[in-house]
Design a protein around this motif. Structure first.
Motif, PDB file in Angstrom:
ATOM      1  N   ALA A  42       3.887   9.738  -3.073  1.00  0.00           N
ATOM      2  CA  ALA A  42       5.349  10.652  -3.231  1.00  0.00           C
ATOM      3  C   ALA A  42       6.367   9.167  -4.626  1.00  0.00           C
ATOM      4  CB  ALA A  42       5.988  10.619  -2.374  1.00  0.00           C
ATOM      5  N   VAL A  43       6.554   9.917  -5.007  1.00  0.00           N
ATOM      6  CA  VAL A  43       7.671   8.695  -6.392  1.00  0.00           C
ATOM      7  C   VAL A  43       8.929   8.725  -5.670  1.00  0.00           C
ATOM      8  CG1 VAL A  43       8.374   7.620  -8.164  1.00  0.00           C
ATOM      9  CG2 VAL A  43       5.997   8.067  -6.916  1.00  0.00           C
ATOM     10  N   SER A  44       9.845   8.231  -5.816  1.00  0.00           N
ATOM     11  CA  SER A  44      11.396   8.869  -5.746  1.00  0.00           C
ATOM     12  C   SER A  44      11.592   9.248  -7.025  1.00  0.00           C
ATOM     13  CB  SER A  44      11.900   7.694  -5.193  1.00  0.00           C
ATOM     14  OG  SER A  44      12.710   7.306  -6.348  1.00  0.00           O
ATOM     15  N   GLU A  45      12.639  10.231  -7.065  1.00  0.00           N
ATOM     16  CA  GLU A  45      13.490  11.063  -8.079  1.00  0.00           C
ATOM     17  C   GLU A  45      14.158   9.850  -9.197  1.00  0.00           C
ATOM     18  OE1 GLU A  45      12.348  14.134  -9.078  1.00  0.00           O
ATOM     19  OE2 GLU A  45      10.945  14.625  -8.316  1.00  0.00           O
ATOM     20  N   GLU A  46      14.388   9.557  -8.697  1.00  0.00           N
ATOM     21  CA  GLU A  46      15.666   7.756  -9.332  1.00  0.00           C
ATOM     22  C   GLU A  46      14.415   7.129  -9.862  1.00  0.00           C
ATOM     23  OE1 GLU A  46      17.779   4.342  -7.866  1.00  0.00           O
ATOM     24  OE2 GLU A  46      18.106   5.807  -6.328  1.00  0.00           O
ATOM     25  N   LEU A  47      13.419   7.083  -9.382  1.00  0.00           N
ATOM     26  CA  LEU A  47      12.732   6.364  -9.938  1.00  0.00           C
ATOM     27  C   LEU A  47      11.757   6.839 -11.112  1.00  0.00           C
ATOM     28  CD1 LEU A  47      10.617   4.582  -7.985  1.00  0.00           C
ATOM     29  CD2 LEU A  47      11.519   3.117  -9.493  1.00  0.00           C
ATOM     30  N   LYS A  48      11.418   8.088 -11.466  1.00  0.00           N
ATOM     31  CA  LYS A  48      10.874   9.020 -12.691  1.00  0.00           C
ATOM     32  C   LYS A  48      12.196   8.828 -12.823  1.00  0.00           C
ATOM     33  CE  LYS A  48       7.644  12.073  -8.670  1.00  0.00           C
ATOM     34  NZ  LYS A  48       8.055  13.051  -8.301  1.00  0.00           N
ATOM     35  N   ASN A  49      13.426   9.275 -13.114  1.00  0.00           N
ATOM     36  CA  ASN A  49      14.170   9.527 -14.231  1.00  0.00           C
ATOM     37  C   ASN A  49      15.218   8.691 -14.343  1.00  0.00           C
ATOM     38  OD1 ASN A  49      13.690  12.501 -13.809  1.00  0.00           O
ATOM     39  ND2 ASN A  49      14.792  12.261 -12.269  1.00  0.00           N
ATOM     40  N   SER A  50      14.975   7.370 -13.995  1.00  0.00           N
ATOM     41  CA  SER A  50      15.579   5.797 -14.063  1.00  0.00           C
ATOM     42  C   SER A  50      15.700   5.328 -15.854  1.00  0.00           C
ATOM     43  CB  SER A  50      14.861   5.132 -12.991  1.00  0.00           C
ATOM     44  OG  SER A  50      15.721   3.506 -13.574  1.00  0.00           O
ATOM     45  N   GLU A  51      16.319   4.920 -16.439  1.00  0.00           N
ATOM     46  CA  GLU A  51      16.348   4.955 -18.200  1.00  0.00           C
ATOM     47  C   GLU A  51      16.210   3.757 -17.987  1.00  0.00           C
ATOM     48  OE1 GLU A  51      19.390   6.344 -20.881  1.00  0.00           O
ATOM     49  OE2 GLU A  51      19.066   8.186 -20.139  1.00  0.00           O
ATOM     50  N   ASP A  52      16.016   2.783 -16.881  1.00  0.00           N
ATOM     51  CA  ASP A  52      16.722   1.009 -16.350  1.00  0.00           C
ATOM     52  C   ASP A  52      14.947   0.770 -16.496  1.00  0.00           C
ATOM     53  OD1 ASP A  52      18.799   1.407 -17.348  1.00  0.00           O
ATOM     54  OD2 ASP A  52      19.884   1.197 -15.762  1.00  0.00           O
ATOM     55  N   ILE A  53      14.296   1.091 -15.607  1.00  0.00           N
ATOM     56  CA  ILE A  53      12.951   1.584 -14.606  1.00  0.00           C
ATOM     57  C   ILE A  53      11.760   1.807 -15.120  1.00  0.00           C
ATOM     58  CG2 ILE A  53      11.831   0.632 -12.052  1.00  0.00           C
ATOM     59  CD1 ILE A  53      14.521   0.640 -11.461  1.00  0.00           C
ATOM     60  N   HIS A  54      11.095   1.392 -16.032  1.00  0.00           N
ATOM     61  CA  HIS A  54       9.772   2.045 -16.063  1.00  0.00           C
ATOM     62  C   HIS A  54       8.436   2.311 -15.535  1.00  0.00           C
ATOM     63  CE1 HIS A  54       7.004   3.768 -18.826  1.00  0.00           C
ATOM     64  NE2 HIS A  54       6.014   2.323 -18.599  1.00  0.00           N
ATOM     65  N   CYS A  55       8.842   3.541 -14.782  1.00  0.00           N
ATOM     66  CA  CYS A  55       7.826   3.524 -13.481  1.00  0.00           C
ATOM     67  C   CYS A  55       7.038   3.774 -13.921  1.00  0.00           C
ATOM     68  CB  CYS A  55       8.189   3.976 -12.574  1.00  0.00           C
ATOM     69  SG  CYS A  55       7.048   4.977 -10.351  1.00  0.00           S
ATOM     70  N   ASP A  56       5.209   3.313 -13.455  1.00  0.00           N
ATOM     71  CA  ASP A  56       3.920   2.957 -13.950  1.00  0.00           C
ATOM     72  C   ASP A  56       3.347   3.673 -13.429  1.00  0.00           C
ATOM     73  OD1 ASP A  56       4.578   1.695 -16.390  1.00  0.00           O
ATOM     74  OD2 ASP A  56       4.036  -0.264 -15.104  1.00  0.00           O
ATOM     75  N   VAL A  57       3.863   4.710 -11.993  1.00  0.00           N
ATOM     76  CA  VAL A  57       2.713   4.902 -11.320  1.00  0.00           C
ATOM     77  C   VAL A  57       3.214   6.223 -10.453  1.00  0.00           C
ATOM     78  CG1 VAL A  57       2.075   3.033  -9.996  1.00  0.00           C
ATOM     79  CG2 VAL A  57       3.949   4.821  -9.186  1.00  0.00           C
ATOM     80  N   VAL A  58       2.160   7.003 -10.513  1.00  0.00           N
ATOM     81  CA  VAL A  58       2.626   8.651 -10.095  1.00  0.00           C
ATOM     82  C   VAL A  58       1.536   8.975  -9.273  1.00  0.00           C
ATOM     83  CG1 VAL A  58       3.483   9.198 -12.376  1.00  0.00           C
ATOM     84  CG2 VAL A  58       0.526   9.520 -11.651  1.00  0.00           C
ATOM     85  N   GLU A  59       1.856  10.479  -8.513  1.00  0.00           N
ATOM     86  CA  GLU A  59       1.427  10.599  -7.815  1.00  0.00           C
ATOM     87  C   GLU A  59      -0.619  10.620  -7.157  1.00  0.00           C
ATOM     88  OE1 GLU A  59       3.958  12.416  -8.384  1.00  0.00           O
ATOM     89  OE2 GLU A  59       5.320  12.127  -6.554  1.00  0.00           O
ATOM     90  N   GLY A  60      -1.279   9.774  -6.928  1.00  0.00           N
ATOM     91  CA  GLY A  60      -2.756  10.017  -6.838  1.00  0.00           C
ATOM     92  C   GLY A  60      -2.996   8.396  -7.716  1.00  0.00           C
ATOM     93  N   ASP A  61      -2.082   7.762  -7.872  1.00  0.00           N
ATOM     94  CA  ASP A  61      -2.712   6.417  -8.181  1.00  0.00           C
ATOM     95  C   ASP A  61      -3.240   6.059  -7.012  1.00  0.00           C
ATOM     96  OD1 ASP A  61      -2.360   7.269 -10.785  1.00  0.00           O
ATOM     97  OD2 ASP A  61      -0.506   5.699 -11.565  1.00  0.00           O
ATOM     98  N   LYS A  62      -4.196   4.704  -7.083  1.00  0.00           N
ATOM     99  CA  LYS A  62      -4.161   3.731  -6.391  1.00  0.00           C
ATOM    100  C   LYS A  62      -3.500   2.335  -6.600  1.00  0.00           C
ATOM    101  CE  LYS A  62      -8.889   6.251  -4.869  1.00  0.00           C
ATOM    102  NZ  LYS A  62      -7.978   6.982  -4.838  1.00  0.00           N
ATOM    103  N   VAL A  63      -2.616   2.080  -5.913  1.00  0.00           N
ATOM    104  CA  VAL A  63      -2.294   0.651  -6.091  1.00  0.00           C
ATOM    105  C   VAL A  63      -2.781  -0.333  -5.010  1.00  0.00           C
ATOM    106  CG1 VAL A  63      -0.285   1.625  -7.344  1.00  0.00           C
ATOM    107  CG2 VAL A  63      -0.295   1.618  -4.743  1.00  0.00           C
ATOM    108  N   ILE A  64      -2.449  -1.731  -5.567  1.00  0.00           N
ATOM    109  CA  ILE A  64      -2.681  -3.116  -5.000  1.00  0.00           C
ATOM    110  C   ILE A  64      -1.162  -2.967  -3.777  1.00  0.00           C
ATOM    111  CG2 ILE A  64      -3.095  -5.594  -4.462  1.00  0.00           C
ATOM    112  CD1 ILE A  64      -5.192  -5.123  -6.234  1.00  0.00           C
ATOM    113  N   TYR A  65      -0.446  -3.260  -2.715  1.00  0.00           N
ATOM    114  CA  TYR A  65       0.990  -3.426  -2.618  1.00  0.00           C
ATOM    115  C   TYR A  65       0.802  -5.055  -2.066  1.00  0.00           C
ATOM    116  CZ  TYR A  65      -0.375  -1.813   1.837  1.00  0.00           C
ATOM    117  OH  TYR A  65      -0.962  -1.647   3.100  1.00  0.00           O
TER     118      TYR A  65
END
Length: 93
Positions: A42-65
């Protein structure tokens, strides 16, 4: 139950490493190294709708943390990690 992260956070689920090496040797649980590869749940709504932060991930993506990032919680019998978006290091294709 569904989970909705707040603020600039994402929810991820670890992808467990295989317990067999390439040469066929079975590794016991005590010899396995923790994986830091996960799937975004899941990705927060704030990240999805933010104009300041460009969120590069969506549900289902594989990531390294980051190895020690976030808080691990139990949800519906499964372990998930809630962490800040900035703790994601890379997206796997």
């Amino acid at each position: 139950m569904t989970i909705k992260p707040l603020g600039e956070r994402v929810v991820i689920q670890k992808i467990e490493k295989e317990n067999v090496t390439a040469s066929g040797i079975v590794l016991p649980d005590t010899a396995k190294e923790e994986s830091n590869v996960a799937t975004v749940i899941a990705v927060s709504e704030e990240l999805k709708n933010s104009e300041d932060i460009h969120c590069d991930v969506v549900e289902g993506d594989k990531v390294i943390y980051s190895k020690y990032a976030g808080s691990e919680v139990e949800m519906d019998g499964e372990s998930v990690i809630v962490l800040k978006y900035q703790d994601l290091l890379a997206k796997l294709n």
